[in-house]
Design a protein around this motif. Structure first.
Motif, PDB file in Angstrom:
ATOM      1  N   MET A  47     131.392  94.010  -5.590  1.00 50.79           N
ATOM      2  CA  MET A  47     130.834  94.966  -4.633  1.00 50.79           C
ATOM      3  C   MET A  47     131.020  96.412  -5.080  1.00 50.79           C
ATOM      4  N   TYR A  48     131.852  96.627  -6.093  1.00 55.17           N
ATOM      5  CA  TYR A  48     132.056  97.971  -6.638  1.00 55.17           C
ATOM      6  C   TYR A  48     131.763  97.949  -8.141  1.00 55.17           C
ATOM      7  N   CYS A  49     131.130  99.005  -8.607  1.00 63.30           N
ATOM      8  CA  CYS A  49     130.819  99.086 -10.041  1.00 63.30           C
ATOM      9  C   CYS A  49     131.878  99.868 -10.799  1.00 63.30           C
ATOM     10  N   SER A  50     132.944 100.268 -10.096  1.00 63.38           N
ATOM     11  CA  SER A  50     133.939 101.169 -10.683  1.00 63.38           C
ATOM     12  C   SER A  50     135.236 100.475 -11.080  1.00 63.38           C
ATOM     13  N   THR A  51     135.335  99.159 -10.906  1.00 62.98           N
ATOM     14  CA  THR A  51     136.581  98.492 -11.262  1.00 62.98           C
ATOM     15  C   THR A  51     136.794  98.543 -12.771  1.00 62.98           C
ATOM     16  N   GLU A  52     138.043  98.382 -13.167  1.00 59.41           N
ATOM     17  CA  GLU A  52     138.357  98.415 -14.599  1.00 59.41           C
ATOM     18  C   GLU A  52     137.588  97.340 -15.362  1.00 59.41           C
ATOM     19  N   THR A  53     137.390  96.174 -14.746  1.00 58.63           N
ATOM     20  CA  THR A  53     136.658  95.095 -15.415  1.00 58.63           C
ATOM     21  C   THR A  53     135.170  95.402 -15.453  1.00 58.63           C
ATOM     22  N   ALA A  54     134.620  95.923 -14.351  1.00 59.02           N
ATOM     23  CA  ALA A  54     133.189  96.244 -14.312  1.00 59.02           C
ATOM     24  C   ALA A  54     132.823  97.282 -15.371  1.00 59.02           C
ATOM     25  N   LYS A  55     133.716  98.208 -15.632  1.00 56.03           N
ATOM     26  CA  LYS A  55     133.438  99.237 -16.633  1.00 56.03           C
ATOM     27  C   LYS A  55     133.306  98.648 -18.035  1.00 56.03           C
ATOM     28  N   ARG A  56     133.831  97.461 -18.241  1.00 54.29           N
ATOM     29  CA  ARG A  56     133.756  96.823 -19.551  1.00 54.29           C
ATOM     30  C   ARG A  56     132.593  95.834 -19.653  1.00 54.29           C
ATOM     31  N   ALA A  57     131.869  95.647 -18.562  1.00 49.38           N
ATOM     32  CA  ALA A  57     130.845  94.610 -18.517  1.00 49.38           C
ATOM     33  C   ALA A  57     129.560  95.034 -19.217  1.00 49.38           C
ATOM     34  N   HIS A  58     128.873  94.046 -19.786  1.00 51.29           N
ATOM     35  CA  HIS A  58     127.521  94.274 -20.291  1.00 51.29           C
ATOM     36  C   HIS A  58     126.518  94.240 -19.141  1.00 51.29           C
ATOM     37  N   LEU A  59     126.817  93.400 -18.132  1.00 54.57           N
ATOM     38  CA  LEU A  59     125.924  93.270 -16.985  1.00 54.57           C
ATOM     39  C   LEU A  59     126.760  93.261 -15.709  1.00 54.57           C
ATOM     40  N   VAL A  60     126.391  94.114 -14.751  1.00 54.22           N
ATOM     41  CA  VAL A  60     127.039  94.145 -13.442  1.00 54.22           C
ATOM     42  C   VAL A  60     126.023  93.711 -12.394  1.00 54.22           C
ATOM     43  N   LEU A  61     126.396  92.720 -11.596  1.00 56.08           N
ATOM     44  CA  LEU A  61     125.544  92.234 -10.518  1.00 56.08           C
ATOM     45  C   LEU A  61     126.127  92.717  -9.191  1.00 56.08           C
ATOM     46  N   PRO A  62     125.381  93.492  -8.397  1.00 53.62           N
ATOM     47  CA  PRO A  62     125.925  94.091  -7.171  1.00 53.62           C
ATOM     48  C   PRO A  62     126.006  93.076  -6.037  1.00 53.62           C
ATOM     49  N   ALA A  63     127.190  92.922  -5.476  1.00 57.57           N
ATOM     50  CA  ALA A  63     127.425  91.897  -4.460  1.00 57.57           C
ATOM     51  C   ALA A  63     127.753  92.523  -3.112  1.00 57.57           C
ATOM     52  N   ALA A  64     127.372  91.819  -2.070  1.00 57.07           N
ATOM     53  CA  ALA A  64     127.761  92.198  -0.716  1.00 57.07           C
ATOM     54  C   ALA A  64     129.242  91.921  -0.522  1.00 57.07           C
ATOM     55  N   GLY A  65     129.857  92.640   0.399  1.00 61.11           N
ATOM     56  CA  GLY A  65     131.264  92.442   0.697  1.00 61.11           C
ATOM     57  C   GLY A  65     131.469  91.714   2.009  1.00 61.11           C
ATOM     58  N   TRP A  66     132.753  91.545   2.363  1.00 58.78           N
ATOM     59  CA  TRP A  66     133.097  90.984   3.670  1.00 58.78           C
ATOM     60  C   TRP A  66     132.369  91.786   4.746  1.00 58.78           C
ATOM     61  N   GLY A  67     131.827  91.083   5.747  1.00 60.49           N
ATOM     62  CA  GLY A  67     131.088  91.731   6.817  1.00 60.49           C
ATOM     63  C   GLY A  67     129.616  91.888   6.528  1.00 60.49           C
ATOM     64  N   GLU A  68     129.241  91.730   5.257  1.00 53.84           N
ATOM     65  CA  GLU A  68     127.840  91.856   4.844  1.00 53.84           C
ATOM     66  C   GLU A  68     127.228  90.508   4.494  1.00 53.84           C
ATOM     67  N   LYS A  69     127.964  89.441   4.790  1.00 51.82           N
ATOM     68  CA  LYS A  69     127.505  88.075   4.518  1.00 51.82           C
ATOM     69  C   LYS A  69     128.289  87.132   5.410  1.00 51.82           C
ATOM     70  N   GLU A  70     127.914  85.861   5.430  1.00 52.90           N
ATOM     71  CA  GLU A  70     128.575  84.919   6.309  1.00 52.90           C
ATOM     72  C   GLU A  70     129.171  83.761   5.520  1.00 52.90           C
ATOM     73  N   GLY A  71     130.134  83.087   6.146  1.00 52.13           N
ATOM     74  CA  GLY A  71     130.765  81.921   5.550  1.00 52.13           C
ATOM     75  C   GLY A  71     132.165  81.730   6.098  1.00 52.13           C
TER      76      GLY A  71
END
Length: 731
Positions: A459-483
């Motif tokens: 849900m964030y593109c700023s994490t240390e792992t996301a900064k190293r990614a070739h591809l980032v897929l934007p995800a909904a967070g808690w409250g923005e989806k059900e389950g």
């Protein structure tokens, strides 16, 4: 809006945790809009820790604008910790991932998904099914976890996948499986209130699980509270007995307590004879763990050891044993957890109110991950290696049996070793940030640099792992989806969608559906149209398992009932009264999940600590949770201005006053903390809460795991974060 008063970090230590959950507005946590009508609410389960608190979400125009704790939910009974109060606030952070990013540049979903499939297929086709892996989380709904694990393994043809629950709960899983025959935490939260003696080992619920601690404070039986922890934690400060053992001497201590209980006639022989195996061998084994030996190895006096054992004996039959990361994150963690289980078994403290060998889970859905992530266990707690299990899951899911692997995945650390050696070429990270959290962080990031393809879905593109990614897929967070989530006491709770995800971010569930379509395997998942549809699939997978949930009538039953603890099969459901069956514990009949229905005593001698203190590195670094306002890598809690006021502005190193005197370090001085792997700078906080020769750092700072030594429990493969050799110098 209520604003938080200015506070220093010290003002947030220990006892204020109770005030936080009783009078949250006093500290600026949450605001209740008076203009809302009483019926303009819906209910949800908090998406932070494993406590699984119920929240009332206040809506305007169909979207949540605020929240309050749910007074009717049987977990938290109208209280919430600071993180829960701020759960909605962190969704509005400016660094949310709002579009797919390919090599750092925004692209449309069509481009991103085609690229994802092209790269992953190319790697799997060229190098085989072991060349790509996924590493997932305990933070997403279990319907999503099941979809990810099934898509990757059944649809895409990957063999390997694990989750960051390997960092927190793998030890408890392994210990329960070996001792009880299934991964089955036996307790219910009512046991906090019904115990005469509560023993916390490597657990600091006052900070890590404040609502659980609130349940302890509600105990009217005047209980003895025993804490085993090298540090004088907030929980230890509130305890009636604190045993500040030498770091990672807990296994020896527990064997010594077992020795004393046997010597003093404190065993429940009837329970042992009728419901356990291997006790005689265990009794012979612990005969060598005399008080003198245990005292020398743990630093606990013989008098203290006797008092500890006598408290358990006199507290029978209402003694409960609780543990969490201080046990699970050790080099010999599984046997330590089983030493706790052994104490409960030998005293008959299981299956009854106020008892149990009880592992406190870490993440909100780690229990869901354990049952349904399809990583090390096949869906529903089945075994990949068992043909009958594969056939059952195939029938339940509609997946052809030949597509289900006949071997389990490598564990997390083994996947990384395979990546280091070049066997794994691609890793897909979902809702996890191991570039911050994984042990010996620098090595981890060097391994990432070797990969051909890194995908981060977050849900964030700023994490240390996301900064190293070739591809980032934007995800909904808690409250923005059900389950659904499953909490520490096995309670399944439903959480709804109450907000729109920003930009083009999608629920993880829908990302998986899209990938299945672009990959060309969507026909395998044609019935997986919604989280509730997958819930029904997973119910069929659990049939006749210890975790059987075939008696739950979908999400609607969970919404109406205040959550349901597993198991609940069809026969149990026919007798289930939601008004009277809020709390259910396991093993009340003394029958376990082994073939002969008996629990097993399991034990091994303690082994040498891998990274011992020595001349060049004379101090032992312990890591753990900093404050109740912080959560893991602070990917979410770091976005809250209110929570930011509850944590120190700089990284603080807890240093014993005697060590500080020797090192000529004063309180507040800038210091360097150095291990053979890295160094960092922090501010010294002089204290007697850590023993001489020990220092403590909170795990939330993104530099701390550069210091930690990578050793792993041989059975659970869980990393040992609690013992690394360091030295401290003036900066």
């Amino acid at each position: 809006m209520i604003t938080a008063p200015a506070m220093t970090f010290r003002e947030w230590d220990g006892p204020l945790t109770s005030d936080l959950v009783r009078e949250p507005a006093k500290f600026g946590l949450g605001q209740v809009p008076s203009r809302l009508l009483p019926d303009a609410t819906t209910k949800a389960i908090c998406g932070f820790c494993s406590t699984g608190c119920g929240l009332k979400l206040h809506l305007k125009d169909g979207e949540a604008i605020n929240l309050t704790p749910d007074p009717d939910y049987p977990v938290n009974l109208g209280t919430a910790c600071p993180k829960g109060w701020e759960a909605l606030a962190v969704l509005d952070a400016p660094d949310r991932a709002t579009m797919p990013l390919l090599h750092g540049k925004p692209v449309e979903w069509d481009v991103a998904l085609k690229y994802f499939c092209e790269k992953m297929k190319g790697i799997l086709d060229t190098h085989g099914r072991e060349a790509a892996a996924f590493l997932s989380t305990g933070q997403i709904m279990f319907e999503e976890m099941a979809f990810l694990g099934s898509l990757a393994k059944f649809g895409m043809g990957m063999l390997h996948g694990d989750g960051n629950t390997r960092q927190c709960m793998a030890t408890a899983v392994t210990a329960y499986k070996e001792s009880f025959g299934f991964d089955a935490p036996p307790f219910t939260y009512a046991d906090f209130e019904e115990s005469d003696v509560l023993v916390f080992i490597g657990a600091n619920p006052c900070i890590a699980h404040p609502i659980m601690w609130q349940r302890v404070l509600s105990n009217e039986r005047n209980p003895e509270i025993i804490v085993v922890d090298p540090r004088k934690t907030e929980t230890a400060m509130a305890a009636t007995q604190h045993y500040a053992i030498k770091p990672k001497s807990d296994l020896t201590l527990l064997y010594g307590i077992a020795h004393l209980i046997i010597r003093e006639g404190g065993v429940n022989q009837n329970f042992i004879n009728e419901h356990t195996n291997n006790f005689e061998e265990f009794a012979k084994f612990v005969a060598d763990y005399t008080p003198d030996r245990v005292s020398a190895e743990t630093g606990i006096s013989v008098e203290q050891l006797n008092k500890f054992a006598q408290t358990i004996i006199k507290g029978t039959p209402r003694v409960s044993f609780w543990w969490t990361m201080g046990v699970n994150q050790g080099h010999q963690a599984t046997r330590t957890a089983q030493a706790i289980i052994n104490l409960a078994l030998m005293t008959g403290n299981i299956g009854k109110p106020g008892t149990g060998a009880n592992s406190i889970t870490g993440q909100c859905n780690a229990m869901g991950s354990r049952l349904f992530s399809n990583t090390t266990s096949l869906l529903g707690g089945h075994d990949f290696r068992n043909l009958a299990h594969r056939e059952k899951v195939a029938a339940a899911t509609g997946i052809p049996v030949h597509r289900i692997p006949d071997q389990p995945s490598l564990a997390y650390d083994q996947i990384l070793d395979a990546a280091d050696s070049g066997k794994v070429k691609a890793i897909w990270f979902v809702a996890t940030n191991p570039s911050h959290s994984w042990i010996d962080q620098s090595r981890f990031n060097r391994i990432l640099d070797k990969l051909d393809f890194i995908v981060v879905q977050d849900m964030y593109c700023s994490t240390e792992t996301a900064k190293r990614a070739h591809l980032v897929l934007p995800a909904a967070g808690w409250g923005e989806k059900e389950g659904c989530f499953i909490n520490s006491e096995r309670r399944i709770g439903y959480s709804p969608k109450v907000r729109r995800a920003p930009g083009q971010a999608l629920a993880d569930f829908h990302i998986f559906r899209l990938i299945a379509h672009y990959w060309g395997c969507d026909d395998l998942f044609r019935g997986w149209t919604s989280p509730e549809a997958v819930f029904r699939v997973l119910q069929r997978c659990t049939e006749n398992q210890p975790c059987d949930i075939t008696g739950i009538n979908g999400h609607e039953m969970l919404r109406k009932s205040g959550g349901v603890q597993w198991p609940l099969n069809r026969e149990q459901a026919a007798k289930f009264d939601v008004s009277t069956s809020k709390q259910r514990r396991l093993f009340a009949d003394g029958k376990f999940y082994t073939l002969d229905k008996k629990a097993k005593f399991i034990f091994d001698p303690p082994t040498e600590i891998p990274d011992q203190a020595r001349d060049e590195y004379p101090l032992v670094l312990i890591t753990g949770r900093g404050t109740s306002a912080q959560w893991h890598t602070e990917t979410r809690t770091g976005k809250s201005a209110v929570l930011a006021k509850m944590i120190p502005e700089e990284l603080m190193l807890d240093l014993n006053v005697n060590d500080a005197r020797h090192l000529k370090i004063s309180d507040g001085m800038s210091v360097r903390v150095i291990s053979p792997r890295a160094e960092l700078t922090a501010k010294a906080r002089l204290t007697t809460c850590v023993n001489p020769g020990e220092v403590f750092l909170p795990m939330h700072d993104n530099r701390v795991n550069q210091l930690t030594y990578a050793s792993f429990d041989p059975y659970s493969r869980q990393p040992s974060y609690k013992h690394s050799a360091v030295r401290v110098e003036k900066a």
